[in-house]
Design a protein around this motif. Structure first.
Motif, short mmCIF file in Angstrom:
data_model
loop_
_atom_site.label_atom_id
_atom_site.label_comp_id
_atom_site.label_asym_id
_atom_site.label_seq_id
_atom_site.Cartn_x
_atom_site.Cartn_y
_atom_site.Cartn_z
N ARG A 58 22.06 36.79 38.02
CA ARG A 58 22.37 36.43 39.40
C ARG A 58 23.80 35.91 39.45
O ARG A 58 24.05 34.71 39.55
CB ARG A 58 21.38 35.39 39.91
N SER A 59 24.75 36.81 39.37
CA SER A 59 26.16 36.41 39.37
C SER A 59 27.01 37.52 39.97
O SER A 59 26.58 38.67 40.08
CB SER A 59 26.63 36.10 37.94
N LEU A 60 28.20 37.14 40.37
CA LEU A 60 29.18 38.09 40.91
C LEU A 60 30.52 37.73 40.32
O LEU A 60 30.97 36.58 40.43
CB LEU A 60 29.22 38.02 42.44
N HIS A 61 31.15 38.69 39.65
CA HIS A 61 32.37 38.41 38.89
C HIS A 61 33.49 39.34 39.33
O HIS A 61 33.30 40.55 39.42
CB HIS A 61 32.11 38.57 37.39
N PHE A 62 34.66 38.76 39.61
CA PHE A 62 35.84 39.53 39.98
C PHE A 62 36.84 39.53 38.82
O PHE A 62 36.95 38.54 38.09
CB PHE A 62 36.52 38.93 41.23
N GLU A 63 37.55 40.64 38.68
CA GLU A 63 38.59 40.77 37.66
C GLU A 63 39.92 41.11 38.33
O GLU A 63 39.95 41.81 39.34
CB GLU A 63 38.24 41.89 36.66
N ALA A 64 41.01 40.60 37.77
CA ALA A 64 42.34 40.94 38.28
C ALA A 64 42.61 42.43 38.02
O ALA A 64 42.32 42.95 36.95
CB ALA A 64 43.41 40.09 37.60
N ALA A 65 43.14 43.11 39.03
CA ALA A 65 43.34 44.56 38.93
C ALA A 65 44.27 44.93 37.79
O ALA A 65 44.08 45.97 37.14
CB ALA A 65 43.88 45.10 40.26
N GLU A 95 39.49 32.05 39.35
CA GLU A 95 38.39 31.29 38.77
C GLU A 95 37.54 30.64 39.86
O GLU A 95 36.30 30.64 39.79
CB GLU A 95 38.95 30.22 37.83
N ASP A 96 38.19 30.11 40.88
CA ASP A 96 37.46 29.48 41.98
C ASP A 96 36.67 30.53 42.77
O ASP A 96 35.53 30.27 43.20
CB ASP A 96 38.43 28.75 42.90
N LEU A 97 37.27 31.71 42.96
CA LEU A 97 36.57 32.79 43.66
C LEU A 97 35.30 33.19 42.92
O LEU A 97 34.23 33.37 43.53
CB LEU A 97 37.49 34.01 43.81
N ASN A 98 35.38 33.35 41.59
CA ASN A 98 34.21 33.71 40.81
C ASN A 98 33.13 32.63 40.88
O ASN A 98 31.93 32.93 40.96
CB ASN A 98 34.61 33.96 39.35
N HIS A 99 33.54 31.38 40.87
CA HIS A 99 32.58 30.28 40.97
C HIS A 99 31.86 30.31 42.32
O HIS A 99 30.63 30.18 42.38
CB HIS A 99 33.30 28.95 40.77
N ARG A 100 32.61 30.49 43.39
CA ARG A 100 32.01 30.50 44.73
C ARG A 100 31.14 31.75 44.93
O ARG A 100 30.08 31.68 45.56
CB ARG A 100 33.11 30.45 45.79
#
Length: 208
Positions: free
Chosen positions: A149-156, A127-132
């Motif tokens: 304008r966003s960048l979102h990561f998902e758990a593999a 969650e912190d990674l996605n926020h940063r």
């Protein structure tokens, strides 16, 4: 022949420890002409399993050298496709071309068609990674653009349930749950009916 080709960075196999049969995955894609093939491809084109050092021609132009052979990935058991892995360091790879000249869309956005895989430390928060990451994008991408304008990561290990990767996953998920519930209810009703019928057929005992 047309085969599934996956362009990957040299450190890809450090993140995904795929089962290697021949060769060394740690250095398999360190050269621009490096190629990692599944066992089925080795058997299909060479008739044997250990084909390290052999070459395959890409697009009737480039010769790529096989540096490792991996086991075939089981279908529908992983988010990865089972195919040929080629080094992104090749000058003609889409990743090298995008790095030098990113594809621009008519509305002024960048079109980069690739997956970014990172490994977080155990203490890190997704969650912190996605926020940063979103804050970083919003800092450098001008306001007023016609795209998010966003960048979102998902758990593999959660990609199969991600609505970003599979937009229709939730309707399918609830449909499967509903079908399972109906099946369970029908099974219970049938069990009760059979139990009642058998009980009715048992001879009645009378006390004397």
């Amino acid at each position: 022949a047309r085969e599934t080709l996956i362009w990957a960075d040299p450190n890809f196999f450090q993140l995904y420890g795929l089962p290697v049969l021949y060769g060394n995955l740690d250095r398999a894609l360190s050269q621009p002409d490096g190629l990692v093939v599944p066992l089925s491809i080795a058997r299909k084109y060479f008739g044997r399993e250990n084909v390290v050092g052999q070459t395959l021609e890409f697009n009737h132009t480039y010769e790529l050298k096989i540096t490792a052979v991996i086991a075939d990935l089981p279908p529908n058991a992983t988010n990865l496709q089972s195919g040929i892995f080629a080094s992104s360091l090749a000058s003609f790879s889409p990743m090298s071309k995008d790095a030098g000249h990113p594809g621009m869309t008519p509305d002024g956005g960048m079109n980069i068609d690739m997956a970014i895989i990172v490994r977080l430390s155990p203490a890190a928060s997704l969650e912190d990674l996605n926020h940063r990451a979103t804050a970083l994008v919003q800092r450098f991408v001008p306001h007023g653009q016609p795209f998010s304008r966003s960048l979102h990561f998902e758990a593999a290990d959660q990609l199969h349930l991600s609505t970003l990767v599979h937009p229709d996953v939730r309707p399918r998920f609830w449909a499967l749950i509903a079908a399972a519930a109906v099946t369970l209810i029908l099974a219970c009703v049938n069990f009760i009916n059979l139990s009642t019928a058998r009980a009715a057929q048992r001879p009645r005992r009378r006390a004397v």
